[in-house]
Enzyme design. Structure first.
Site, PDB file in Angstrom:
ATOM      1  N   TYR A  72       0.839  -1.206   0.000  1.00 49.52           N
ATOM      2  CA  TYR A  72       0.000   0.000   0.000  1.00 49.52           C
ATOM      3  C   TYR A  72       0.869   1.249   0.000  1.00 49.52           C
ATOM      4  O   TYR A  72       0.615   2.195  -0.739  1.00 49.52           O
ATOM      5  CB  TYR A  72      -0.914   0.002   1.234  1.00 49.52           C
ATOM      6  CG  TYR A  72      -1.972   1.078   1.187  1.00 49.52           C
ATOM      7  CD1 TYR A  72      -3.263   0.786   0.747  1.00 49.52           C
ATOM      8  CD2 TYR A  72      -1.686   2.398   1.570  1.00 49.52           C
ATOM      9  CE1 TYR A  72      -4.234   1.773   0.694  1.00 49.52           C
ATOM     10  CE2 TYR A  72      -2.657   3.385   1.515  1.00 49.52           C
ATOM     11  CZ  TYR A  72      -3.934   3.072   1.074  1.00 49.52           C
ATOM     12  OH  TYR A  72      -4.891   4.046   1.021  1.00 49.52           O
ATOM     13  N   PHE A 124      -7.779  19.654 -24.807  1.00 53.47           N
ATOM     14  CA  PHE A 124      -8.485  18.397 -25.039  1.00 53.47           C
ATOM     15  C   PHE A 124      -9.831  18.440 -24.304  1.00 53.47           C
ATOM     16  O   PHE A 124      -9.997  19.206 -23.359  1.00 53.47           O
ATOM     17  CB  PHE A 124      -7.637  17.208 -24.569  1.00 53.47           C
ATOM     18  CG  PHE A 124      -8.305  15.892 -24.841  1.00 53.47           C
ATOM     19  CD1 PHE A 124      -8.526  15.472 -26.149  1.00 53.47           C
ATOM     20  CD2 PHE A 124      -8.753  15.090 -23.806  1.00 53.47           C
ATOM     21  CE1 PHE A 124      -9.181  14.278 -26.408  1.00 53.47           C
ATOM     22  CE2 PHE A 124      -9.401  13.891 -24.066  1.00 53.47           C
ATOM     23  CZ  PHE A 124      -9.617  13.484 -25.365  1.00 53.47           C
ATOM     24  N   ASP A 125     -10.799  17.611 -24.720  1.00 56.46           N
ATOM     25  CA  ASP A 125     -12.157  17.739 -24.159  1.00 56.46           C
ATOM     26  C   ASP A 125     -12.242  17.512 -22.653  1.00 56.46           C
ATOM     27  O   ASP A 125     -13.005  18.182 -21.973  1.00 56.46           O
ATOM     28  CB  ASP A 125     -13.177  16.879 -24.916  1.00 56.46           C
ATOM     29  CG  ASP A 125     -12.812  15.421 -24.980  1.00 56.46           C
ATOM     30  OD1 ASP A 125     -11.614  15.119 -25.036  1.00 56.46           O
ATOM     31  OD2 ASP A 125     -13.712  14.568 -25.006  1.00 56.46           O
ATOM     32  N   ASP A 214       0.138  19.493 -20.908  1.00 55.36           N
ATOM     33  CA  ASP A 214      -0.675  18.291 -21.033  1.00 55.36           C
ATOM     34  C   ASP A 214       0.155  17.380 -21.943  1.00 55.36           C
ATOM     35  O   ASP A 214       0.241  17.587 -23.144  1.00 55.36           O
ATOM     36  CB  ASP A 214      -2.033  18.654 -21.652  1.00 55.36           C
ATOM     37  CG  ASP A 214      -2.877  17.417 -21.929  1.00 55.36           C
ATOM     38  OD1 ASP A 214      -2.348  16.293 -21.841  1.00 55.36           O
ATOM     39  OD2 ASP A 214      -4.068  17.584 -22.256  1.00 55.36           O
ATOM     40  N   ALA A 216       0.322  14.038 -22.808  1.00 57.71           N
ATOM     41  CA  ALA A 216      -0.067  12.693 -23.257  1.00 57.71           C
ATOM     42  C   ALA A 216       0.823  12.154 -24.385  1.00 57.71           C
ATOM     43  O   ALA A 216       1.228  10.998 -24.367  1.00 57.71           O
ATOM     44  CB  ALA A 216      -1.530  12.707 -23.697  1.00 57.71           C
ATOM     45  N   LYS A 257      -1.066   6.836 -23.523  1.00 59.60           N
ATOM     46  CA  LYS A 257      -0.616   7.171 -24.873  1.00 59.60           C
ATOM     47  C   LYS A 257       0.887   6.871 -24.982  1.00 59.60           C
ATOM     48  O   LYS A 257       1.277   5.742 -25.174  1.00 59.60           O
ATOM     49  CB  LYS A 257      -0.910   8.644 -25.195  1.00 59.60           C
ATOM     50  CG  LYS A 257      -2.368   8.903 -25.543  1.00 59.60           C
ATOM     51  CD  LYS A 257      -3.199   9.195 -24.345  1.00 59.60           C
ATOM     52  CE  LYS A 257      -4.578   9.703 -24.682  1.00 59.60           C
ATOM     53  NZ  LYS A 257      -5.409   9.842 -23.470  1.00 59.60           N
ATOM     54  N   HIS A 449     -20.601  13.359 -26.273  1.00 58.75           N
ATOM     55  CA  HIS A 449     -20.277  12.449 -27.374  1.00 58.75           C
ATOM     56  C   HIS A 449     -20.160  10.990 -26.953  1.00 58.75           C
ATOM     57  O   HIS A 449     -20.406  10.095 -27.734  1.00 58.75           O
ATOM     58  CB  HIS A 449     -18.986  12.893 -28.078  1.00 58.75           C
ATOM     59  CG  HIS A 449     -17.794  12.948 -27.182  1.00 58.75           C
ATOM     60  ND1 HIS A 449     -17.661  13.876 -26.180  1.00 58.75           N
ATOM     61  CD2 HIS A 449     -16.694  12.170 -27.110  1.00 58.75           C
ATOM     62  CE1 HIS A 449     -16.515  13.677 -25.548  1.00 58.75           C
ATOM     63  NE2 HIS A 449     -15.907  12.642 -26.092  1.00 58.75           N
TER      64      HIS A 449
HETATM   65  N1  F0G Z   1      -5.064  15.115 -22.723  1.00 63.31           N
HETATM   66  C1  F0G Z   1      -5.029  14.737 -24.013  1.00 63.31           C
HETATM   67  C2  F0G Z   1      -4.270  15.536 -25.008  1.00 63.31           C
HETATM   68  C3  F0G Z   1      -5.711  13.575 -24.403  1.00 63.31           C
HETATM   69  O1  F0G Z   1      -5.676  13.212 -25.680  1.00 63.31           O
HETATM   70  C4  F0G Z   1      -6.412  12.819 -23.426  1.00 63.31           C
HETATM   71  C5  F0G Z   1      -7.130  11.626 -23.800  1.00 63.31           C
HETATM   72  C6  F0G Z   1      -6.400  13.262 -22.097  1.00 63.31           C
HETATM   73  C7  F0G Z   1      -5.716  14.425 -21.782  1.00 63.31           C
HETATM   74  C8  F0G Z   1      -7.127  12.526 -21.017  1.00 63.31           C
HETATM   75  O2  F0G Z   1      -6.477  11.358 -20.686  1.00 63.31           O
HETATM   76  O3  F0G Z   1      -8.035   9.514 -21.318  1.00 63.31           O
HETATM   77  O4  F0G Z   1      -6.136   9.135 -19.748  1.00 63.31           O
HETATM   78  O5  F0G Z   1      -8.098  10.438 -19.027  1.00 63.31           O
HETATM   79  N2  F0G Z   1      -7.374  11.305 -24.982  1.00 63.31           N
HETATM   80  C9  F0G Z   1      -7.994  10.093 -25.463  1.00 63.31           C
HETATM   81  C10 F0G Z   1      -8.171  10.198 -26.945  1.00 63.31           C
HETATM   82  C11 F0G Z   1      -9.208   9.656 -24.732  1.00 63.31           C
HETATM   83  O6  F0G Z   1      -8.828   9.323 -27.510  1.00 63.31           O
HETATM   84  O7  F0G Z   1      -7.640  11.135 -27.562  1.00 63.31           O
HETATM   85  P1  F0G Z   1      -7.236  10.041 -20.174  1.00 63.31           P
END
Ligand code: F0G
Length: 457
Positions: A72, A124-125, A214, A216, A257, A449
């Site tokens: 843990y 990102f969304d 960010d 990813a 990613k 979406h």
């Molecule tokens: N930032 C970016 C640029 C992303 O593309 C994503 C996720 C996230 C943050 C959030 O990360 O999914 O681990 O919570 N993108 C995926 C996509 C879902 O299909 O582009 P997460």
């Protein structure tokens, strides 16, 4: 004769995928209410919904999983990850989270409050969602070149530093930090140049603001810097990555990613004070600080993935595959965001299906047509994803309507790329006959979406 290019790995384990008939797919997509997220994975032949968590781990990652430490507190897996983050990204403080949006949730719980503005390059969304959920605003300062899909620009993901400077000059008191998304997913998996990262950091510092990356797809971004930016051609990816991260104060990471794991994320920062504040929220939302939302074995695989993901040979194989698909589409005259991105091809649905009214979701219509054609699942990056304005509740119609074909890492071969290209060509060739799109039957109040239900218009 020059030897052709080939993958920098060979295959040790395979997974069966299944073709289906058009009749089956017509039935399945109807039951799914024309939302590709509602399909079962065995109803899909080639799955390009996302490159997130869908990659194939290596033999080394799988063996690291076997020696994961599930304690843990204070697990050796946590220290393996801590060392990898220090060595590769050069951050002293980090917190594990279960994925990228969880990292956003924890960090923004400390930094973002009602009425704030968070400028950046095409958030990102989930990033935008976590900002707007806190009644703050995401301000897009991406360069204008990004919205011309035919224009070549080596760093189409860039922040327009004049826009940013101007915005900060007027609103600095309401800005907690500047966020830079590398690569810029929404603009088409497009990279941000080192020069732009450096300049953005300088401007933020001028106003006393933090920069958050960010991150990813940070390694894919580094690959493009090496290939396209003067002065970096002889540097290793790891050297470039270190320089990139010298222009930021903190980062959020979706490890699904570029760290090539199926689940995981983290936040890293330089400030001990910020670390301490974020720790409170991490413990509340994610878990204790030495595991966040992750198992020990997953942290071990992530530590190895960060290393493999920042190796040139792997990145070259990966990005050349995306480019291969892009080149096939170009041959067929299919319009997409060019140059091709790091993780995906973004097909320009406004150009493919201009006859469909924009209210009827052009990109979603194209995604459904491609699924019906060959069982290939892409994803809409358009009107459905753009959602409604949180205040007026009016639909937001983005300038660009994309069908994104995201390529999972180390999963498909170029034969699959050929199938995708030809399937899309078949849809493209009958585009004049596709004149009706889809209407929304029901939708969620935020991030609609994922669960939206549609009917044929
Ligand atoms: N930032 C970016 C640029 C992303 O593309 C994503 C996720 C996230 C943050 C959030 O990360 O999914 O681990 O919570 N993108 C995926 C996509 C879902 O299909 O582009 P997460």
């Amino acid at each position: 004769m020059e030897l052709p290019f080939a993958e920098s790995y060979k295959i040790k384990m395979v997974e069966t995928i299944r073709r289906s008939t058009r009749e089956e797919r017509e039935q399945w997509i109807k039951v799914a209410k024309y939302n590709l997220f509602n399909l079962k994975s065995d109803q899909v032949f080639i799955d390009l919904l996302t490159d997130s968590g869908t990659g194939a781990m290596s033999d080394k990652q799988w063996s690291a999983m076997m020696i994961g430490d599930e304690s843990y507190a204070g697990a050796s897996s946590y220290y393996n990850l801590k060392n990898a983050i220090k060595n590769i990204l050069d951050f002293n403080y980090f917190l594990p989270t279960h994925q990228g949006r969880a990292a956003e949730n924890v960090l923004f719980s400390v930094l973002v409050k009602e009425g704030d503005y968070v400028p950046g390059n095409s958030h990102f969304d989930t990033t935008k969602g976590h900002i707007e959920f806190r009644k703050a605003h995401a301000v897009d300062c991406t360069i204008d070149e990004a919205s011309d899909t035919e224009l070549y620009h080596p760093f189409k993901g860039n922040v327009d530093t004049n826009k940013l400077d101007q915005f900060l000059a007027e609103h600095a008191s309401k800005v907690p930090f500047v966020i830079v998304t590398i690569t810029n997913n929404t603009a088409g998996g497009q990279p941000v140049s080192m020069e732009c990262l450096k300049e953005t950091y300088k401007i933020a510092q001028k106003y006393g603001k933090m920069v958050v990356f960010d991150s990813a797809r940070f390694a894919e971004n580094a690959y493009f810097i090496k290939i396209r930016e003067k002065g970096y051609e002889n540097k290793s990816i790891k050297e470039i990555v270190r320089e990139m991260f010298s222009y930021t104060d903190a980062m959020t990471m979706s490890s699904k990613k570029d760290a090539i794991v199926n689940m995981g994320g983290f936040i890293a920062m330089r400030s001990e004070e910020l670390f301490k504040k974020a720790t409170v929220f991490n413990i509340m939302f994610e878990g204790y600080i030495t595991y966040g939302g992750m198992s020990g074995r997953d942290m071990n695989a992530l530590a190895v993935g960060l290393d493999e993901g920042t190796e040139f040979n792997y990145l070259e194989t990966r990005i050349k595959q995306v480019e291969y698909l892009g080149n096939r589409l170009k041959e067929f005259g299919i319009p997409f965001q060019s140059p091709s991105g790091g993780h995906a091809i973004f097909v320009d649905a406004n150009k493919v299906l201009p006859n469909i009214p924009k209210e009827q979701c052009r990109a979603q219509t194209l995604a459904i047509e491609l699924y019906l054609e060959a069982g290939i699942r892409g994803v809409e990056i358009g009107t459905l994803l753009a959602d409604r304005d949180p205040v007026t509740r009016e639909n937001r119609y983005p300038k660009l309507e994309f069908l994104r074909l995201a390529i999972p890492r180390r999963v498909y071969t170029n034969n699959h790329m050929d199938v995708i290209a030809v399937a899309l060509k078949n849809v493209f060739d009958r585009r004049d006959k596709i004149t009706k799109g889809f209407r929304i039957l029901s939708e969620a109040p935020i991030m609609r979406h994922f669960t939206v239900e549609l009917e044929r218009a």
